[in-house]
Design an enzyme around this catalytic site. Structure first.
Site, short mmCIF file in Angstrom:
data_model
loop_
_atom_site.label_atom_id
_atom_site.label_comp_id
_atom_site.label_asym_id
_atom_site.label_seq_id
_atom_site.Cartn_x
_atom_site.Cartn_y
_atom_site.Cartn_z
N LYS A 10 -40.29 23.55 12.64
CA LYS A 10 -39.62 24.32 13.69
C LYS A 10 -40.60 25.28 14.36
CE LYS A 10 -35.04 24.13 11.43
NZ LYS A 10 -33.93 24.96 10.88
N PHE A 58 -23.37 31.86 15.29
CA PHE A 58 -24.80 32.02 15.60
C PHE A 58 -25.35 30.84 16.41
CE2 PHE A 58 -24.19 30.25 11.35
CZ PHE A 58 -24.89 29.06 11.44
N ARG A 90 -35.60 16.88 1.24
CA ARG A 90 -34.69 18.04 1.15
C ARG A 90 -35.06 18.92 -0.05
NH1 ARG A 90 -30.78 19.45 5.20
NH2 ARG A 90 -29.44 20.29 3.60
N THR A 96 -30.90 25.99 2.58
CA THR A 96 -30.87 26.42 3.98
C THR A 96 -31.21 27.90 4.13
OG1 THR A 96 -29.11 24.79 4.30
CG2 THR A 96 -29.39 26.45 6.03
N ARG A 107 -38.99 26.47 2.36
CA ARG A 107 -38.17 27.53 2.95
C ARG A 107 -38.25 28.82 2.14
NH1 ARG A 107 -32.93 23.79 4.56
NH2 ARG A 107 -33.58 23.31 6.69
N ASN A 121 -36.06 29.03 8.98
CA ASN A 121 -36.45 28.42 7.71
C ASN A 121 -37.52 27.33 7.84
OD1 ASN A 121 -34.77 26.61 8.90
ND2 ASN A 121 -33.13 26.77 7.39
N HIS A 124 -36.83 21.47 9.35
CA HIS A 124 -35.56 20.74 9.34
C HIS A 124 -35.78 19.43 8.60
CE1 HIS A 124 -31.96 18.59 10.64
NE2 HIS A 124 -32.77 17.57 10.82
N1 UDP Z 1 -28.39 28.36 9.99
C1 UDP Z 1 -28.32 29.74 10.13
N2 UDP Z 1 -27.35 30.43 9.45
C2 UDP Z 1 -26.46 29.81 8.64
C3 UDP Z 1 -26.54 28.42 8.49
C4 UDP Z 1 -27.50 27.72 9.17
O1 UDP Z 1 -29.13 30.32 10.86
O2 UDP Z 1 -25.60 30.49 8.04
C5 UDP Z 1 -29.42 27.61 10.74
C6 UDP Z 1 -30.64 27.27 9.88
O3 UDP Z 1 -31.82 27.37 10.69
C7 UDP Z 1 -30.35 25.84 9.47
C8 UDP Z 1 -29.66 25.29 10.73
O4 UDP Z 1 -28.87 26.38 11.20
O5 UDP Z 1 -31.52 25.14 9.11
C9 UDP Z 1 -28.77 24.08 10.49
O6 UDP Z 1 -27.83 24.38 9.49
P1 UDP Z 1 -27.41 23.34 8.37
O7 UDP Z 1 -26.19 23.86 7.69
O8 UDP Z 1 -27.38 21.97 8.93
O9 UDP Z 1 -28.62 23.50 7.30
P2 UDP Z 1 -29.86 22.55 6.95
O10 UDP Z 1 -29.37 21.12 7.00
O11 UDP Z 1 -30.93 22.82 7.98
O12 UDP Z 1 -30.29 22.97 5.57
MG MG Z 2 -28.28 20.07 8.45
#
Ligand code: UDP
Ligand code: MG
Length: 166
Positions: A10, A58, A90, A96, A107, A121, A124
């Site tokens: 990112k 957000f 992952r 996350t 992360r 973080n 992705h």
């Molecule tokens: N995100 C955030 N706050 C939250 C949850 C998610 O800022 O409470 C952001 C974070 O950058 C995350 C992205 O939104 O990577 C996508 O969220 P997702 O739940 O899909 O998490 P990921 O698959 O990236 O772990």
């Molecule tokens: Mg996701």
């Protein structure tokens, strides 16, 4: 089973010069890179990529973040392929929320929560096979990958293309 997954380094990862560090961590998985590029992220692409988050409070900030409003305006996009690629990537990424992520995950090591509450973080990674297909097809065309991972079709598109001037 072998599968494929989309990885994005990112904008915060690029801004913090973490490309090498992240790729080194990902190489621990011993997976194969079958596509890689630096990409600008349009609002359309950002919104499509995070469409499952559109009702989150957000969301607007998340779109700004992935478009690089706060950092360098680009991401590095990669496709990793191999045995359990989705799961392995992952795992090395971590949770996350960077504060809850394993401290030695990508992360956990490099992420932060901004004052606006967005989890910056760094990386992705697709969550499952369905997401991986949608995301890879969104970010890459079939000719940008060195493996045929999804069905393709041939279309005769009569359009102007830019080539190198000599
Ligand atoms: N995100 C955030 N706050 C939250 C949850 C998610 O800022 O409470 C952001 C974070 O950058 C995350 C992205 O939104 O990577 C996508 O969220 P997702 O739940 O899909 O998490 P990921 O698959 O990236 O772990
Ligand atoms: Mg996701």
């Amino acid at each position: 089973m072998a599968n494929q997954t989309l990885v994005l380094i990112k904008p915060d990862g690029l801004k913090k010069s973490l490309t090498g560090n992240v790729l080194t961590r990902l190489s621990e998985t011993k997976l194969e890179i079958i596509g890689a590029k630096i990409a600008r992220v349009s609002r359309k692409l950002a919104t499509e990529h995070y469409r499952h988050m559109k009702d989150k409070p957000f969301f607007k900030e998340l779109i700004k973040y992935i478009m690089g409003h706060y950092h360098k305006e680009k991401v590095m996009a990669l496709v990793y392929w191999g045995e359990d690629a989705i799961k392995k990537v992952r795992k090395v990424c971590g949770s996350t929320n960077p504060e809850e992520a394993d401290t030695v995950s990508i992360r956990g090591q490099y992420g932060r929560i901004t004052t606006k509450g967005v989890y910056e973080n760094v990386i992705h990674a697709s969550a499952n096979a369905k997401d991986a297909k949608r995301e890879i097809c969104l970010w890459f065309g079939p000719d940008e990958l060195i493996a045929d991972i999804y069905p393709t079709k041939v279309q005769n598109i009569n359009k102007k293309t830019r080539i190198w001037a000599r």
